[in-house]
Design a protein around this motif. Structure first.
Motif, PDB file in Angstrom:
ATOM      1  N   SER A   1      76.507  94.436  74.999  1.00  0.00           N
ATOM      2  CA  SER A   1      76.216  94.367  76.425  1.00  0.00           C
ATOM      3  C   SER A   1      74.765  94.729  76.740  1.00  0.00           C
ATOM      4  N   LEU A   2      74.169  94.013  77.682  1.00  0.00           N
ATOM      5  CA  LEU A   2      72.825  94.346  78.145  1.00  0.00           C
ATOM      6  C   LEU A   2      72.863  95.278  79.356  1.00  0.00           C
ATOM      7  N   ARG A   3      74.054  95.628  79.799  1.00  0.00           N
ATOM      8  CA  ARG A   3      74.142  96.520  80.953  1.00  0.00           C
ATOM      9  C   ARG A   3      73.830  97.966  80.554  1.00  0.00           C
ATOM     10  N   TYR A   4      73.213  98.686  81.468  1.00  0.00           N
ATOM     11  CA  TYR A   4      73.001 100.114  81.266  1.00  0.00           C
ATOM     12  C   TYR A   4      74.356 100.776  81.065  1.00  0.00           C
ATOM     13  N   ASP A   5      75.293 100.516  81.970  1.00  0.00           N
ATOM     14  CA  ASP A   5      76.650 101.061  81.831  1.00  0.00           C
ATOM     15  C   ASP A   5      77.493 100.060  81.045  1.00  0.00           C
ATOM     16  N   SER A   6      77.238 100.006  79.756  1.00  0.00           N
ATOM     17  CA  SER A   6      77.884  98.993  78.917  1.00  0.00           C
ATOM     18  C   SER A   6      79.351  99.307  78.670  1.00  0.00           C
ATOM     19  N   GLN A   7      79.799 100.494  79.057  1.00  0.00           N
ATOM     20  CA  GLN A   7      81.195 100.881  78.826  1.00  0.00           C
ATOM     21  C   GLN A   7      81.980 101.074  80.123  1.00  0.00           C
ATOM     22  N   GLY A   8      81.385 100.716  81.247  1.00  0.00           N
ATOM     23  CA  GLY A   8      82.123 100.774  82.513  1.00  0.00           C
ATOM     24  C   GLY A   8      82.476 102.175  82.974  1.00  0.00           C
ATOM     25  N   LYS A   9      81.733 103.162  82.479  1.00  0.00           N
ATOM     26  CA  LYS A   9      82.085 104.557  82.787  1.00  0.00           C
ATOM     27  C   LYS A   9      82.004 104.864  84.286  1.00  0.00           C
ATOM     28  N   THR A  10      81.095 104.189  84.966  1.00  0.00           N
ATOM     29  CA  THR A  10      80.883 104.521  86.389  1.00  0.00           C
ATOM     30  C   THR A  10      81.676 103.610  87.325  1.00  0.00           C
ATOM     31  N   TYR A  11      82.438 102.667  86.793  1.00  0.00           N
ATOM     32  CA  TYR A  11      83.038 101.655  87.664  1.00  0.00           C
ATOM     33  C   TYR A  11      84.108 102.233  88.592  1.00  0.00           C
ATOM     34  N   ALA A  12      84.791 103.301  88.140  1.00  0.00           N
ATOM     35  CA  ALA A  12      85.786 103.910  89.028  1.00  0.00           C
ATOM     36  C   ALA A  12      85.122 104.370  90.319  1.00  0.00           C
ATOM     37  N   ALA A  13      83.894 104.864  90.203  1.00  0.00           N
ATOM     38  CA  ALA A  13      83.193 105.350  91.390  1.00  0.00           C
ATOM     39  C   ALA A  13      82.972 104.221  92.401  1.00  0.00           C
ATOM     40  N   ALA A  14      82.739 103.013  91.902  1.00  0.00           N
ATOM     41  CA  ALA A  14      82.550 101.877  92.807  1.00  0.00           C
ATOM     42  C   ALA A  14      83.852 101.547  93.530  1.00  0.00           C
ATOM     43  N   VAL A  15      84.970 101.625  92.824  1.00  0.00           N
ATOM     44  CA  VAL A  15      86.273 101.366  93.465  1.00  0.00           C
ATOM     45  C   VAL A  15      86.566 102.444  94.501  1.00  0.00           C
ATOM     46  N   LEU A  16      86.216 103.691  94.176  1.00  0.00           N
ATOM     47  CA  LEU A  16      86.485 104.792  95.105  1.00  0.00           C
ATOM     48  C   LEU A  16      85.670 104.668  96.388  1.00  0.00           C
ATOM     49  N   ARG A  17      84.549 103.937  96.335  1.00  0.00           N
ATOM     50  CA  ARG A  17      83.720 103.739  97.537  1.00  0.00           C
ATOM     51  C   ARG A  17      84.230 102.613  98.420  1.00  0.00           C
ATOM     52  N   LEU A  18      85.181 101.847  97.951  1.00  0.00           N
ATOM     53  CA  LEU A  18      85.693 100.733  98.765  1.00  0.00           C
ATOM     54  C   LEU A  18      86.274 101.252 100.072  1.00  0.00           C
ATOM     55  N   GLU A  19      86.058 100.480 101.133  1.00  0.00           N
ATOM     56  CA  GLU A  19      86.615 100.866 102.428  1.00  0.00           C
ATOM     57  C   GLU A  19      87.852 100.022 102.703  1.00  0.00           C
TER      58      GLU A  19
END
Lengths: 450, 122
Positions: free
Chosen positions: B93-111
């Motif tokens: 993966s070329l992503r900084y977060d190549s392991q999706g560690k922070t993705y839960a935080a994005a879901v938690l921000r959903l309104e």
């Protein structure tokens, strides 16, 4: 009777003094397990073994855990179970014996092997037709670039190693929960058909395998209230009926609560009704989690079903190179400047005719963590451009590495950060191709001192 | 487990993080996001409003495969599994977060919109 299993490493890179801290905490435990092998770690181990055939194991285990604590562990009758063996359990075990001799400690060691299928992969493909477990890339596309292939073994070989009476069990690739389930099978004599008990041991192992991530680390619930200094490593006490209590040593930071345990239960899982290992299909929708008192949680009601008849195998293969470089841009218009710089780098790739398969520009402070899920805004004080690329040609990626620094004179203004690191270097990509191999084709082996 | 529903008042919009918490991680090119509700009322609301489609929409452009939602009633929680979703996974993966560690935080921000609006056409 209960069996207490502590964890002192959730990955290779965890606190090297975790074992000292656990031993000094006053907490009592019968087994110490240390987990070192993330998927990305296998590629690192392969490169280390390439340079030195005596390497290929998690050296932190030897340099910190064994060097500093072996005598006390043996003296306190704490048996150690770890996958630190990585690609080279025999060499790791030899280092333990050397340390035992040097320290004058009477410590015995056994290894669990049979996971390494690298030399047999072609034959396995001829016999069974290996299929991709994730994605659609066929075996033929990776076959010529394979560096290692390891089956995720289960807990019964770990239990068999403990049955020989040794102090330290060193494995290669096993499923992470096997480091806890193995001791439980050894202690309680659970057999292969006792799926509910095997599921309980699997839950216990899954909960502690990431160390402090179950005792407050990374908890998204009220994180501001958690003390992250000296977070206590987990200890799970499992009864013969499969009920368990999870706690951490007194007077440590962190938190053990329904919330921290629930978050770890769902960590890196697929279908929660069938968490698959070679030992059991554990139903993660069965366990009930209740808070007993401060920093102790009870887990009961675990259930499971028969395991699959194949092993998951991770095939690691070389897949070109990657590189990433950074430039820091400040306000005003930090994001616009960083985006403009990225477009300059892309046009230079075209102008120079560099062979680059993929590129990715991320804007740290804006969208690097969440990509399309990040909110739109443009009022950043600063943005770090992170420009990453991958491709088959190492030399062309080296040429790309020269494209960052010149932008400090030739690109958008208010740029800095060049003193932090030099030109980035291309790194080989050791990619993973997961597949399944019939259990009948794999023979776990125990080799020990006893 | 609280059973009051004050924090999940159906008539107002809430962010997921007000009524739940969670964690994310990877397996090869797959990531998962576990979300756990703070109360039974919150669990019922998330069941209605935090669908697999909503999470797939959030990560549109990051996920080449599918997003599947599983229930964990024992935790009042859900597990979202996204396949072909990490640009090749940990090493490639070329992503900084190549392991999706922070993705839960994005879901938690959903309104989540008010339930009355959300369910008006059901």
């Amino acid at each position: 009777m209960t069996v207490r299993i502590a964890n002192a490493a959730g990955f290779w890179g965890d606190y090297p003094d975790a074992t000292e801290r656990l031993l000094a905490s006053g907490a009592e435990f019968d087994y110490l397990q240390l987990e070192y092998l993330a998927e990305v770690t296998m590629g690192v181990l392969d490169r280390l073994r390439d340079r030195d055939p005596e390497k290929g194991y998690a050296t932190d285990f030897i340099e910190y855990v064994v060097a500093n604590n072996l005598a006390e562990l043996v003296d306190r009758d704490v048996r150690v179970v770890t996958n630190a063996g990585g690609l080279n359990p025999a060499s790791c075990a030899a280092r333990v014996r050397e340390h035992a001799d040097e320290q004058g400690v009477d410590a015995t060691v056994a290894t669990v092997t049979g996971d390494d299928l690298t030399g047999r992969l072609e034959a396995l493909h001829a016999d069974h037709g290996l299929e991709p477990f994730d994605g659609e890339t066929p075996y033929a596309a990776v076959a010529s670039d394979v560096v290692t292939a390891a089956a995720y073994l289960g807990a019964f070989p770990v239990a068999a190693a403990l049955d020989t009476g040794v102090d330290v069990v060193i494995t290669g690739r096993v499923v992470d929960p096997a480091l806890a389930l193995g001791p439980l099978i050894h202690e309680y004599g659970w057999d292969r058909s006792n799926h509910d008990r095997l599921a309980a041991g699997t839950v216990a192992g899954h909960l502690i395998e990431c160390g402090t991530q179950v005792t407050g680390g990374n908890s998204t619930r009220r994180w501001e209230a958690i003390d992250y200094r000296d977070v206590g490593y987990p200890i799970v006490a499992v009864d013969s009926d499969g009920e368990m209590r999870l706690t951490k040593p007194d007077n440590t930071g962190g938190e053990v609560s329904r919330a921290t345990v629930a978050q770890q239960l769902v960590y890196e899982i697929g279908d929660p009704r069938a968490y698959l290992t070679p030992d059991v299909a554990a139903d993660f929708t069965a366990p009930k989690i209740t808070e007993v008192n401060d920093d102790t949680v009870a887990i009961a009601g675990c259930a499971g079903d028969a395991p699959p008849d194949s092993y998951k195998v991770s095939v690691h293969f070389e897949n070109g190179y990657r590189i990433a470089g950074n430039m820091l841009y400040s306000r005003p218009d930090a994001l616009a400047k960083a985006k403009h710089a990225a477009s300059v780098i892309r046009s230079r790739i075209d102008d120079r005719g560099l062979t680059v398969r993929d590129t990715r520009a991320e804007f740290v402070g804006h969208d690097a963590a969440h990509g399309p899920a990040a909110p739109d805004r443009d009022d950043h004080n600063e943005v770090l451009l992170r420009f990453a690329a991958r491709g088959p040609d190492r030399d062309d990626l080296r040429r790309l590495a020269t494209e960052f620094a010149p932008l400090s004179l030739a690109g958008p203004p208010s740029v800095t950060g060049l003193t932090d690191s030099g030109r980035p270097r291309p790194r080989p990509i050791i990619d993973v191709w997961p597949t399944l191999v019939p259990k009948s084709a794999v023979e776990p082996a125990v080799t020990g001192d006893a | 487990m609280r059973d009051d529903d004050s924090d999940a008042s159906p008539e107002r919009a809430v962010r997921v993080e007000e009524i739940a918490y969670g964690r994310s991680g990877d397996k090869a090119n797959t990531f998962n996001v576990g979300i756990i509700a703070e109360s039974e009322a919150a669990y019922r609301r998330l069941d209605r409003q935090l669908t697999a489609a909503r999470v797939a929409d959030l990560f549109d452009g990051f996920v080449d495969g599918t997003v599947t939602r599983y229930r964990l009633p024992n935790l009042s929680g859900f597990n979202f599994v996204a396949t072909e979703a990490l640009d090749g996974g940990g090493q490639r993966s070329l992503r900084y977060d190549s392991q999706g560690k922070t993705y839960a935080a994005a879901v938690l921000r959903l309104e989540l919109p008010p339930m009355s609006v959300d369910t008006a056409d059901e």
